[in-house]
Design a protein around this motif. Structure first.
Motif, PDB file in Angstrom:
ATOM      1  N   ALA A 281       0.837  -1.202   0.000  1.00 46.55           N
ATOM      2  CA  ALA A 281       0.000   0.000   0.000  1.00 46.55           C
ATOM      3  C   ALA A 281       0.865   1.242   0.000  1.00 46.55           C
ATOM      4  O   ALA A 281       1.507   1.571  -0.999  1.00 46.55           O
ATOM      5  CB  ALA A 281      -0.957  -0.029   1.184  1.00 46.55           C
ATOM      6  N   GLY A 285       2.240   1.917  -3.349  1.00 47.89           N
ATOM      7  CA  GLY A 285       1.525   0.753  -3.845  1.00 47.89           C
ATOM      8  C   GLY A 285       2.283  -0.020  -4.903  1.00 47.89           C
ATOM      9  O   GLY A 285       3.509   0.058  -5.019  1.00 47.89           O
ATOM     10  N   TRP A 558      -3.329   0.012  -4.402  1.00 47.77           N
ATOM     11  CA  TRP A 558      -3.074  -0.823  -3.244  1.00 47.77           C
ATOM     12  C   TRP A 558      -3.547  -2.240  -3.554  1.00 47.77           C
ATOM     13  O   TRP A 558      -4.595  -2.447  -4.174  1.00 47.77           O
ATOM     14  CB  TRP A 558      -3.815  -0.283  -2.021  1.00 47.77           C
ATOM     15  CG  TRP A 558      -3.445   1.128  -1.691  1.00 47.77           C
ATOM     16  CD1 TRP A 558      -2.220   1.720  -1.860  1.00 47.77           C
ATOM     17  CD2 TRP A 558      -4.298   2.147  -1.148  1.00 47.77           C
ATOM     18  NE1 TRP A 558      -2.253   3.033  -1.427  1.00 47.77           N
ATOM     19  CE2 TRP A 558      -3.516   3.316  -0.989  1.00 47.77           C
ATOM     20  CE3 TRP A 558      -5.635   2.166  -0.750  1.00 47.77           C
ATOM     21  CZ2 TRP A 558      -4.049   4.495  -0.479  1.00 47.77           C
ATOM     22  CZ3 TRP A 558      -6.164   3.346  -0.237  1.00 47.77           C
ATOM     23  CH2 TRP A 558      -5.374   4.493  -0.106  1.00 47.77           C
TER      24      TRP A 558
END
Length: 587
Positions: A281, A285, A558
């Motif tokens: 994330a 990401g 993400w």
């Protein structure tokens, strides 16, 4: 890359859930109610996350600077209030609050029974201690950069200047009630009350000047928060281990551990595919180039949404003196102008020479957008209707430079300055982020195509890069950086105010400061339409004076393994209520 505000996250308390008793037929012959029963949260299991640069090692919320530390602190520490998916403030460590009639006082009522990781009780004294530490006369010299949270508070100037030992701005009414007092009516008091809290009993015997180097700010087991996970182990620059806080006030987390691994960005996707990594994330990401590969994996979920931040090409308009760097002072009166790029028209020419759309298509595979304002598009204040849009126009860039007298006088392909001297622009960038590393030579090439001689220097590891950027090495001209913006308010002062620690360009524009101040000045600023008009003027000024060119805002990509359940992302983070995360294969 650098986090501005560390936001503790929480669900909207009014969010509705589907009726768990509802039963419908499914293809397997059973009922959805039975299927949901089989998928009830399980306790246990370990989750592994990946980040591509190691934390610099500062795990004290009032002193950390980078998003990599935030990856730890997001799970270990909390704030009095957090935000929901609509960016509205919701309860955190404070369960409710009220303001007085003239908006000069905000009183918050704290949750009772909250304990720190070491078992000590959380009280209003911890809140007072946190803000008093940020207001301390030694805070900035020690490396602190969060003074924006205390500057509007009553008595701040007197306290930070050493005129009094009493800080009037934050007062403990009793163990579970705390009042924030503002010098003037404040339009957004909850923003200033949203900073992460540190424990008084841990730091009270440590002078603020010594906090950054104290083991309590750096070492696993000694970093103490109220969050759902404790920071317990690390192999520095390789692995960071978080273990659940069994006494967490919102209920014992389901997960037993969260392990952070530091891995090269180039191998992240492979580790995600193999199951060695469960989620990727913040801060950037999965790479856009790997999107289709990850999307094709049958066991990976992707969250794609506009990023709450952007990448910039910064212009070092001024440099601090060596004496100010040594003392930690940010005194604009002492700043030395950088004559190589002092004229805003030079900066505008550089902007026209850069193909931002090409960077988005070539490096982000189209998963991003051009911004002409440094305010996030998600905010009501974003308005580029009157900003200058620097479309790719090398002819315009050349024409501007010609008019300024920057021409090639010796036929070497590069422009000299109006006095005929060699004109070389130094450009610096950090390692770790592949997109930024690839952007740097492309930008160099674009500028050289219009005759600007760019000295692209060897990249530095992020922590060393930020140190040099902060200390203002006097020969810096251009720099690459990314900002993860705070989500609490569009106020850009923390990044672009003249005396803001994060104002790495050392932009010194009195009109800018005046507009930012007007946008916060009561009573006019109680009206959002008024603030919007002021910020419209400020965004226009920013685009003209151009302390930095906003290169692009890439989409947040993400990704997480579908063994992980309970993920409910917010516009600015995936780390929402991690105490409710659980894995399907927990034993």
């Amino acid at each position: 890359m650098l986090g501005i505000v560390l936001v503790a996250c929480g669900d909207d308390p009014e969010e509705t859930q589907d009726d768990p008793n509802k039963q419908e037929e499914n293809e397997g012959g059973g009922t959805e109610g039975e299927e949901e029963k089989e998928m009830e949260p399980k306790s246990g299991g370990t989750l592994t996350g990946a980040m591509y640069s190691a934390p610099a090692g500062m795990f004290n919320p009032i002193f950390y600077e980078e998003a990599y530390e935030a990856n730890i602190l997001s799970f270990t520490h909390e704030s009095l209030v957090s935000q929901n998916e609509s960016l509205e403030f919701i309860p955190g460590l404070a369960k409710e609050w009220e303001t007085n009639d003239d908006q000069t006082e905000l009183t918050l009522y704290l949750e009772e029974g909250v304990t720190w990781h070491d078992g000590e009780e959380f009280t209003a004294d911890d809140v007072v201690f946190t803000y008093k530490s940020i207001a301390d006369p030694d805070y900035v010299a020690a490396g602190g950069i969060r003074t924006a949270y205390v500057e509007p508070l009553l008595g701040y100037e007197e306290y930070v200047n050493g005129e009094t030992d009493e800080f009037q701005g934050v007062v403990a009414v009793d163990d579970y009630t705390v009042t924030f007092k503002f010098a003037e009516p404040n339009i957004n008091p909850l923003y200033y009350a949203s900073f992460t809290i540190i424990p008084e009993h841990v730091f009270s015997a440590i002078p603020v000047a010594e906090m950054p180097e104290a083991s309590e700010s750096r070492d696993p087991g000694k970093v103490i928060g109220t969050g759902p996970f404790k920071f317990t182990e690390m192999v520095e620059r390789e692995q960071y281990v978080l273990e659940r806080h069994d006494g967490y006030w919102q209920g014992t987390p389901y997960l037993e551990k969260i392990v952070w691994r530091v891995v090269a960005q180039s191998v992240m996707t492979g580790l995600l595919e193999s199951g060695e990594v469960d989620f990727i994330a913040d801060p950037n990401g999965i790479p856009p180039a790997d999107y289709e590969t990850v999307q094709a994996l049958g066991n990976i979920e992707i969250i794609e949404q506009p990023d709450f931040g952007y990448q910039i090409l910064g212009f070092k308009q001024n440099h601090r003196t060596a004496e100010d760097v040594e003392s930690g002072a940010l005194n604009p009166e002492n700043w030395v102008p950088n004559e190589k790029i002092a004229d805003p028209k030079i900066r505008q020419a550089i902007a026209y020479a850069i193909n931002r759309e090409g960077l988005i298509e070539g490096l982000l595979y189209g998963r991003g957008a051009i911004l002409n304002s440094p305010i996030a598009k998600q905010f009501w204040a974003y308005d580029e209707s009157e900003t200058m849009n620097y479309g790719y126009d090398p002819d315009m860039a050349g024409s501007i430079l010609d008019e300024l007298g920057y021409v090639d006088t010796n036929d070497d392909g590069f422009r000299e300055d109006p006095e005929g001297n060699e004109w070389v622009i130094n450009m610096d960038y950090p390692t770790g982020n592949e997109l930024r590393e690839k952007s740097a030579p492309l930008i160099e090439q674009m500028l050289e195509e219009v005759g600007i001689n760019v000295n692209l220097r060897q990249p530095k590891e992020m922590s060393a890069y930020v140190e040099d950027l902060t200390n203002d090495n006097s020969d810096w001209d251009l720099y690459l950086l990314g900002w993860s913006l705070g989500s609490a308010d569009p106020d850009p002062t923390g990044l672009w105010g003249t005396k803001a620690a994060y104002n790495f360009s050392r932009w010194n524009n009195p009109q800018s400061d005046e507009l930012m101040q007007q946008a916060l000045q009561a009573p006019e600023a109680f009206e959002q339409d008024y603030r919007k008009e002021v910020y419209k003027d400020w965004q226009k000024l920013f685009s003209e004076d151009l302390p930095a060119l906003i290169l692009y805002a890439q989409n947040s990509l993400w990704a997480y393994n579908d063994r992980l359940e309970g993920v409910e992302p917010l516009p600015f983070t995936m780390y929402n209520n991690p105490h409710l995360w659980w894995v399907t294969d927990a034993e």
